[in-house]
Design a protein around this motif. Structure first.
Motif, PDB file in Angstrom:
ATOM      1  N   GLU A 134     -15.773  -2.084  24.129  1.00  0.00           N
ATOM      2  CA  GLU A 134     -16.086  -3.737  25.394  1.00  0.00           C
ATOM      3  C   GLU A 134     -16.565  -4.445  25.611  1.00  0.00           C
ATOM      4  OE1 GLU A 134     -14.510  -4.132  29.359  1.00  0.00           O
ATOM      5  OE2 GLU A 134     -13.805  -3.304  27.830  1.00  0.00           O
ATOM      6  N   ALA A 135     -17.643  -4.457  24.915  1.00  0.00           N
ATOM      7  CA  ALA A 135     -18.886  -5.614  24.297  1.00  0.00           C
ATOM      8  C   ALA A 135     -18.664  -6.382  23.342  1.00  0.00           C
ATOM      9  CB  ALA A 135     -20.207  -5.022  25.135  1.00  0.00           C
ATOM     10  N   PHE A 136     -18.168  -5.256  22.747  1.00  0.00           N
ATOM     11  CA  PHE A 136     -18.241  -5.953  20.768  1.00  0.00           C
ATOM     12  C   PHE A 136     -17.561  -6.058  20.080  1.00  0.00           C
ATOM     13  CE2 PHE A 136     -22.618  -4.211  22.259  1.00  0.00           C
ATOM     14  CZ  PHE A 136     -23.636  -5.814  21.580  1.00  0.00           C
ATOM     15  N   ASP A 137     -15.722  -5.461  20.612  1.00  0.00           N
ATOM     16  CA  ASP A 137     -14.844  -5.306  20.325  1.00  0.00           C
ATOM     17  C   ASP A 137     -14.294  -4.867  19.120  1.00  0.00           C
ATOM     18  OD1 ASP A 137     -11.877  -5.945  21.069  1.00  0.00           O
ATOM     19  OD2 ASP A 137     -12.139  -7.919  19.942  1.00  0.00           O
ATOM     20  N   TYR A 138     -15.193  -3.765  18.666  1.00  0.00           N
ATOM     21  CA  TYR A 138     -14.980  -2.973  16.971  1.00  0.00           C
ATOM     22  C   TYR A 138     -13.995  -2.349  17.842  1.00  0.00           C
ATOM     23  CZ  TYR A 138     -18.742  -3.970  15.185  1.00  0.00           C
ATOM     24  OH  TYR A 138     -20.704  -4.699  14.866  1.00  0.00           O
ATOM     25  N   ASP A 139     -12.585  -1.965  16.320  1.00  0.00           N
ATOM     26  CA  ASP A 139     -11.487  -1.011  16.283  1.00  0.00           C
ATOM     27  C   ASP A 139     -12.035   0.298  16.563  1.00  0.00           C
ATOM     28  OD1 ASP A 139     -10.044  -3.454  15.763  1.00  0.00           O
ATOM     29  OD2 ASP A 139     -10.400  -3.321  13.366  1.00  0.00           O
ATOM     30  N   TYR A 140     -10.900   0.800  17.051  1.00  0.00           N
ATOM     31  CA  TYR A 140     -11.194   2.481  17.613  1.00  0.00           C
ATOM     32  C   TYR A 140     -11.657   3.224  16.075  1.00  0.00           C
ATOM     33  CZ  TYR A 140      -9.329   1.905  21.952  1.00  0.00           C
ATOM     34  OH  TYR A 140      -9.258   1.278  23.079  1.00  0.00           O
ATOM     35  N   SER A 141     -10.860   2.748  15.283  1.00  0.00           N
ATOM     36  CA  SER A 141     -11.768   3.514  13.012  1.00  0.00           C
ATOM     37  C   SER A 141     -12.813   3.279  12.797  1.00  0.00           C
ATOM     38  CB  SER A 141     -10.390   2.759  12.085  1.00  0.00           C
ATOM     39  OG  SER A 141     -10.112   1.360  12.251  1.00  0.00           O
ATOM     40  N   GLU A 142     -13.433   1.804  13.271  1.00  0.00           N
ATOM     41  CA  GLU A 142     -14.301   1.372  12.453  1.00  0.00           C
ATOM     42  C   GLU A 142     -15.420   2.186  13.331  1.00  0.00           C
ATOM     43  OE1 GLU A 142     -14.465  -3.232  11.907  1.00  0.00           O
ATOM     44  OE2 GLU A 142     -14.171  -3.120  13.691  1.00  0.00           O
ATOM     45  N   ILE A 143     -15.249   1.980  15.167  1.00  0.00           N
ATOM     46  CA  ILE A 143     -16.046   3.604  16.463  1.00  0.00           C
ATOM     47  C   ILE A 143     -15.485   4.486  15.689  1.00  0.00           C
ATOM     48  CG2 ILE A 143     -16.387   3.772  18.836  1.00  0.00           C
ATOM     49  CD1 ILE A 143     -14.841   2.043  19.779  1.00  0.00           C
ATOM     50  N   GLY A 144     -15.407   5.514  15.279  1.00  0.00           N
ATOM     51  CA  GLY A 144     -14.737   6.196  14.712  1.00  0.00           C
ATOM     52  C   GLY A 144     -16.264   6.313  13.180  1.00  0.00           C
ATOM     53  N   ASP A 145     -15.794   5.639  12.432  1.00  0.00           N
ATOM     54  CA  ASP A 145     -17.197   5.856  11.472  1.00  0.00           C
ATOM     55  C   ASP A 145     -17.902   5.292  11.597  1.00  0.00           C
ATOM     56  OD1 ASP A 145     -14.235   5.727   9.952  1.00  0.00           O
ATOM     57  OD2 ASP A 145     -14.314   3.504   9.172  1.00  0.00           O
ATOM     58  N   MET A 146     -18.167   4.609  13.112  1.00  0.00           N
ATOM     59  CA  MET A 146     -19.919   4.671  13.200  1.00  0.00           C
ATOM     60  C   MET A 146     -20.515   5.978  13.466  1.00  0.00           C
ATOM     61  SD  MET A 146     -20.280   0.599  14.684  1.00  0.00           S
ATOM     62  CE  MET A 146     -19.418  -0.397  13.671  1.00  0.00           C
ATOM     63  N   LEU A 147     -19.489   6.590  14.283  1.00  0.00           N
ATOM     64  CA  LEU A 147     -20.012   7.540  15.438  1.00  0.00           C
ATOM     65  C   LEU A 147     -19.662   8.991  14.713  1.00  0.00           C
ATOM     66  CD1 LEU A 147     -19.159   6.406  18.629  1.00  0.00           C
ATOM     67  CD2 LEU A 147     -20.799   5.846  17.734  1.00  0.00           C
ATOM     68  N   GLY A 148     -18.681   9.006  13.599  1.00  0.00           N
ATOM     69  CA  GLY A 148     -18.633  10.209  13.233  1.00  0.00           C
ATOM     70  C   GLY A 148     -17.166  11.171  14.564  1.00  0.00           C
ATOM     71  N   LYS A 149     -16.633  10.198  14.659  1.00  0.00           N
ATOM     72  CA  LYS A 149     -15.452  10.736  14.956  1.00  0.00           C
ATOM     73  C   LYS A 149     -13.950  10.133  14.689  1.00  0.00           C
ATOM     74  CE  LYS A 149     -17.609  12.312  18.812  1.00  0.00           C
ATOM     75  NZ  LYS A 149     -17.836  14.053  18.919  1.00  0.00           N
TER      76      LYS A 149
END
Length: 287
Positions: free
Chosen positions: A125-140
């Motif tokens: 919401e705040a930084f508009d990262y793609d879900y794939s990028e978020i998944g890579d960051m969080l291990g999800k």
């Protein structure tokens, strides 16, 4: 890129993530410093996308810290509130503060989320990262992150998450509240508060504060006027930028003792009032 360049380039971004994750200036600073200390050990050309790597590092450190902090807060005296962030015009954060997830009322709302929910929501919401990028960051997985975010957006609508109203409303309200509370102007206070206003205060067991929320205009007014009566001679009131919106600092003998910020109703009156009095959370402010 050497460590100094990394710090100058990415420190505002990493701090903004860490502060949103933890609600504490000191803890956010610690997470950012630790991230850069670890980054110093990275060999040249070892990381292709340094920005994403640093965001991943700081986010995961914050999630680990938040899990332990939630347990500590079970023993906290009274309400635990995030630390309002004072921002000056020349602060690099000033350029990224306008997002509604940076408002203080929204910071309070984020405390209801788990660390993983908070991380997914902030990064998307705040930084508009793609879900794939978020998944890579969080291990999800990408699908899992998408599900978490979709569920949180539904919760926001159902639970009437705080809305950020135009700056002119906030500035007028802060000025009205400042004058009314500093002079004891009852009519001014009545005009600035909704009938069902709720006030939350955080003293951390170290300063005078209500341990439970104060509900209703009359009870909130009595509390505010009581604070003023006890500190009328030495108190000074000042309007400042807190999380991108005007708020009020109260100082006594050149020491900041109270910070007020709020959530506004659509008509510009105070729906929720937040009073920070814990001295441990007042060390980052300037008069």
């Amino acid at each position: 890129m050497d460590l100094t360049d990394l710090y100058i380039t990415y420190r505002p971004l990493l701090f903004s993530i860490a502060y949103r994750m933890l609600g504490s200036v000191a803890d956010a600073e610690d997470m950012v410093q630790d991230t850069f200390m670890q980054a110093e050990k990275i060999e040249e050309n070892q990381v292709l996308h340094m920005k994403a790597y640093l965001c991943k590092m700081v986010t995961n450190r914050c999630m680990d810290y938040a899990k332990s902090a939630r347990k500590r807060r079970e023993l906290y005296v009274g309400d635990w509130l995030p630390e309002p962030l004072q921002i000056s015009e020349d602060d690099p954060l000033h350029a990224i503060e306008k997002d509604e997830t940076f408002s203080y009322a929204f910071m309070v709302y984020l405390e209801k989320l788990t660390p993983i929910e908070r991380a997914v929501f902030i990064l998307r919401e705040a930084f508009d990262y793609d879900y794939s990028e978020i998944g890579d960051m969080l291990g999800k997985s990408e699908a899992n992150c998408r599900q978490i975010f979709s569920r949180l957006k539904r919760k926001l609508k159902e639970n009437h998450a705080p809305a950020v109203h135009p700056d002119e409303h906030a500035a007028d309200l802060a000025q009205q509240f400042l004058i009314a509370s500093s002079t004891g102007n009852i009519e001014g206070l009545i005009r600035s508060l909704t009938e069902d206003v709720v006030m939350y205060s955080d003293g951390g067991g170290k300063a005078l504060a209500a341990r439970n929320p104060i509900i209703g205009r009359e009870r909130v007014m009595m509390f505010l006027l009581g604070i003023r009566a006890k500190r009328m001679e030495n108190a000074h009131y000042k309007m400042v930028n807190l999380n991108g919106l005007p708020g009020v600092l109260i100082s006594e003998n050149n020491k900041i003792t109270t910070v007020f910020t709020y959530e506004l109703e659509a008509d510009g009156r105070v729906l929720k009032l937040f009073c920070m009095r814990n001295p441990d959370k007042l060390t980052s402010y300037s008069l």
